[in-house]
Design a protein around this motif. Sequence first.
Motif, mmCIF file in Angstrom:
data_model
loop_
_atom_site.group_PDB
_atom_site.id
_atom_site.type_symbol
_atom_site.label_atom_id
_atom_site.label_comp_id
_atom_site.label_asym_id
_atom_site.label_seq_id
_atom_site.Cartn_x
_atom_site.Cartn_y
_atom_site.Cartn_z
ATOM 1 N N SER A 64 -6.455 -3.140 -4.835
ATOM 2 C CA SER A 64 -7.016 -3.672 -3.595
ATOM 3 C C SER A 64 -7.144 -2.612 -2.505
ATOM 4 O O SER A 64 -7.908 -2.787 -1.567
ATOM 5 C CB SER A 64 -6.202 -4.869 -3.098
ATOM 6 O OG SER A 64 -4.884 -4.482 -2.822
ATOM 7 N N CYS A 65 -6.442 -1.472 -2.652
ATOM 8 C CA CYS A 65 -6.578 -0.409 -1.647
ATOM 9 C C CYS A 65 -7.935 0.264 -1.759
ATOM 10 O O CYS A 65 -8.370 0.943 -0.841
ATOM 11 C CB CYS A 65 -5.473 0.644 -1.785
ATOM 12 S SG CYS A 65 -5.683 1.752 -3.189
ATOM 13 N N SER A 66 -8.590 0.108 -2.917
ATOM 14 C CA SER A 66 -9.831 0.840 -3.146
ATOM 15 C C SER A 66 -11.039 -0.058 -3.360
ATOM 16 O O SER A 66 -12.099 0.417 -3.760
ATOM 17 C CB SER A 66 -9.669 1.767 -4.362
ATOM 18 O OG SER A 66 -8.634 2.680 -4.128
ATOM 19 N N LYS A 124 0.861 -1.169 0.000
ATOM 20 C CA LYS A 124 0.000 0.000 0.000
ATOM 21 C C LYS A 124 0.896 1.215 0.000
ATOM 22 O O LYS A 124 1.760 1.348 0.871
ATOM 23 C CB LYS A 124 -0.883 -0.013 1.247
ATOM 24 C CG LYS A 124 -2.338 0.122 0.905
ATOM 25 C CD LYS A 124 -3.264 -0.105 2.072
ATOM 26 C CE LYS A 124 -3.069 0.872 3.205
ATOM 27 N NZ LYS A 124 -4.206 0.827 4.148
ATOM 28 N N ALA A 125 0.748 2.094 -0.970
ATOM 29 C CA ALA A 125 1.607 3.284 -0.999
ATOM 30 C C ALA A 125 0.736 4.534 -0.990
ATOM 31 O O ALA A 125 0.568 5.167 0.040
ATOM 32 C CB ALA A 125 2.501 3.249 -2.221
ATOM 33 N N CYS A 126 0.110 4.859 -2.114
ATOM 34 C CA CYS A 126 -0.676 6.104 -2.161
ATOM 35 C C CYS A 126 -1.980 5.963 -1.378
ATOM 36 O O CYS A 126 -2.447 6.895 -0.766
ATOM 37 C CB CYS A 126 -0.977 6.490 -3.603
ATOM 38 S SG CYS A 126 -2.168 5.416 -4.421
ATOM 39 N N ASP A 127 -2.589 4.786 -1.438
ATOM 40 C CA ASP A 127 -3.879 4.520 -0.805
ATOM 41 C C ASP A 127 -4.978 5.420 -1.368
ATOM 42 O O ASP A 127 -5.987 5.661 -0.712
ATOM 43 C CB ASP A 127 -3.773 4.688 0.728
ATOM 44 C CG ASP A 127 -4.826 3.857 1.463
ATOM 45 O OD1 ASP A 127 -5.468 3.005 0.819
ATOM 46 O OD2 ASP A 127 -5.019 4.074 2.670
ATOM 47 N N THR A 128 -4.767 5.968 -2.573
ATOM 48 C CA THR A 128 -5.796 6.824 -3.196
ATOM 49 C C THR A 128 -5.997 6.449 -4.667
ATOM 50 O O THR A 128 -6.300 7.311 -5.494
ATOM 51 C CB THR A 128 -5.413 8.319 -3.124
ATOM 52 O OG1 THR A 128 -4.112 8.463 -3.713
ATOM 53 C CG2 THR A 128 -5.412 8.862 -1.729
ATOM 54 N N SER A 129 -5.767 5.202 -5.021
ATOM 55 C CA SER A 129 -6.021 4.685 -6.386
ATOM 56 C C SER A 129 -5.051 5.185 -7.449
ATOM 57 O O SER A 129 -5.357 5.079 -8.631
ATOM 58 C CB SER A 129 -7.428 5.038 -6.889
ATOM 59 O OG SER A 129 -8.393 4.767 -5.948
ATOM 60 N N CYS A 130 -3.919 5.746 -7.044
ATOM 61 C CA CYS A 130 -3.085 6.401 -8.066
ATOM 62 C C CYS A 130 -1.821 5.639 -8.467
ATOM 63 O O CYS A 130 -1.238 5.953 -9.508
ATOM 64 C CB CYS A 130 -2.673 7.784 -7.571
ATOM 65 S SG CYS A 130 -4.064 8.886 -7.439
ATOM 66 N N CYS A 131 -1.328 4.666 -7.667
ATOM 67 C CA CYS A 131 0.018 4.154 -7.938
ATOM 68 C C CYS A 131 0.069 2.715 -8.454
ATOM 69 O O CYS A 131 1.071 2.303 -9.044
ATOM 70 C CB CYS A 131 0.888 4.279 -6.692
ATOM 71 S SG CYS A 131 0.475 3.097 -5.391
ATOM 72 N N GLY A 132 -0.952 1.910 -8.204
ATOM 73 C CA GLY A 132 -0.982 0.536 -8.722
ATOM 74 C C GLY A 132 -0.196 -0.478 -7.897
ATOM 75 O O GLY A 132 -0.135 -1.653 -8.248
ATOM 76 N N LEU A 133 0.409 -0.041 -6.773
ATOM 77 C CA LEU A 133 1.236 -0.971 -5.998
ATOM 78 C C LEU A 133 0.420 -2.079 -5.347
ATOM 79 O O LEU A 133 0.950 -3.141 -5.027
ATOM 80 C CB LEU A 133 2.013 -0.209 -4.915
ATOM 81 C CG LEU A 133 3.443 0.151 -5.319
ATOM 82 C CD1 LEU A 133 3.436 1.214 -6.392
ATOM 83 C CD2 LEU A 133 4.260 0.608 -4.126
ATOM 84 N N CYS A 134 -0.866 -1.824 -5.150
ATOM 85 C CA CYS A 134 -1.720 -2.771 -4.432
ATOM 86 C C CYS A 134 -2.464 -3.719 -5.383
ATOM 87 O O CYS A 134 -3.420 -4.361 -4.974
ATOM 88 C CB CYS A 134 -2.723 -1.977 -3.605
ATOM 89 S SG CYS A 134 -3.747 -0.952 -4.676
ATOM 90 N N THR A 135 -2.021 -3.784 -6.647
ATOM 91 C CA THR A 135 -2.762 -4.557 -7.658
ATOM 92 C C THR A 135 -2.827 -6.051 -7.341
ATOM 93 O O THR A 135 -1.798 -6.690 -7.092
ATOM 94 C CB THR A 135 -2.118 -4.363 -9.050
ATOM 95 O OG1 THR A 135 -2.090 -2.974 -9.348
ATOM 96 C CG2 THR A 135 -2.885 -5.112 -10.149
HETATM 97 S S1 FES Z 1 -1.898 1.867 -2.884
HETATM 98 FE FE1 FES Z 1 -1.664 3.170 -4.604
HETATM 99 S S2 FES Z 1 -3.243 2.476 -5.915
HETATM 100 FE FE2 FES Z 1 -3.549 1.283 -4.173
#
Ligand code: FES
Lengths: 267, 149
Positions: B57-59, B36-47
């Motif tokens: 998955s963060c959203s 989990k990095a941005c936690d706002t749907s912007c980075c894709g790390l939680c795919t």
């Molecule tokens: S943590 Fe960045 S998009 Fe989910």
Amino acid sequence: MFTILDLVQPDNLAEAYQILSDKRNNTILGGCAFLKMGKKRINTGVDLTKLKLNYIQETDGFIEIGAMTSLRDIETHPLLTEHYNGVLPQSLRDIIGVQFRNGVTVGASVYSKYGFSDLITALLSLDTEVELFKAGRMPLADFLSKPKEKDLLVRLWIKKTKRQASYLSFRNSASDYAVLNVAVSMLNNRWTIAVGARPSKAAIAISASALLSLEGATSETIEEAAKRTSEELSFGTNTRGTATYRKALCRALVKRGIMEVLACKSN
Amino acid sequence: MQIELTINDKAVKWEVANDEFLADTLRSHGFLSVKKACDTSCCGLCTVWMDGKSMLSCSVLSLRAHGKKITTIEGLPKEAEEFAQILSAEGAEQCGFCSPGFIMSVLAMKNELVNPTEEEIIHYLTGNLCRCTGYMGQLRAIKIYLGVA
Ligand code: FES
Ligand SMILES: Cc1cc2nc3c(=O)[nH]c(=O)nc-3n(C[C@H](O)[C@H](O)[C@H](O)COP(=O)(O)OP(=O)(O)OC[C@H]3O[C@@H](n4cnc5c(N)ncnc54)[C@H](O)[C@@H]3O)c2cc1C
Ligand code: FES
């Protein structure tokens, strides 16, 4: 972060609407990507999963899109890639990334009337109707101009025609909100020019659209329609661009949009 | 509420809160590849994948995983290792924090697109950010992996 005290998964639309109306803080849950960005304290979250509103189909001369359909499904569905020159898929392609578009829903995207919306501008250039549970079915333009009332967006109806359309947006960086977006369409020489992210919500340039429809598209009328669009619509300033910049962009994008539609026609 | 799902081909029953997001649920059950990095749907790390489709998955609310098949990189060890080796050989990995989400997107793309062009590859992966590299190594690695170099 938002919170959800109770959660319900109604079996029918009437029940969903009833629960939504019961308390001010009862809220429909779409994909939740936007809700998540806020701090809303939701009393009862209404999850529409059981209502089977995730579909795109052809019904009585319309393309019908259920409220829980993801933006990615719109982007890839043959009915939408093969109609209106793929203007709807085109409008969605720069919204964050594939994983995001797999999760967010069309119902929330239209119901929320976001000024920055890419989808609403493209839908506005087509013959789109919105079906709400309480307020019923109405043209998208009427829905956009209505004051916001609590309701449940059930589905969209887009008239299936041979309308030619084009979508253009200008972004400061990939996957950012658009500084301005434009959709232009034409059916039987009747034109529609829609402009969004002004930054207020999308609107049709009525006078410019009528000019093209009445006088036909020549190099002079195209220039005049682009100029008229930038004059009849209002533009505002935010961190992404000034009103003056948007007005200038509008003129350039509308001109390009008209040319693109003409190029579709001659193909 | 209780949800029943399949995680990397194993059926499980988990208790989740109404407002819990899938990334948190997965991490709390030991699927630590999910970042989990941005936690706002912007980075894709939680795919991760939900029924084979990549999702942030963060959203995504955990309750939406009920009845679904969730896949994390732990469930795709062979494919992930094959691609990760090409990634490192191409110098496309530095801190590696973005890699699990990025690899899940690349594998989803492989399933979805046939012989993608460079433009299609770049466009498909715009939702995955990397703060260390300049993306060129990753692009080389993907082309080698897909056999479209
Ligand atoms: S943590 Fe960045 S998009 Fe989910
Ligand atoms: C980081 C980020 C960047 C974005 N960038 C863009 C962009 O560049 N261009 C663009 O066009 N869009 C953009 N969006 C908006 C996005 O495309 C979606 O429109 C938005 O996330 C809402 O979809 P959702 O399914 O997540 O809705 P939710 O967050 O679930 O809901 C949003 C609102 O709609 C209500 N709602 C949901 N479904 C219904 C329904 N059926 N009937 C009535 N009300 C309903 C909810 O109660 C809530 O108030 C962005 C969103 C985010 C989070
Ligand atoms: S390698 Fe460090 S964020 Fe990508």
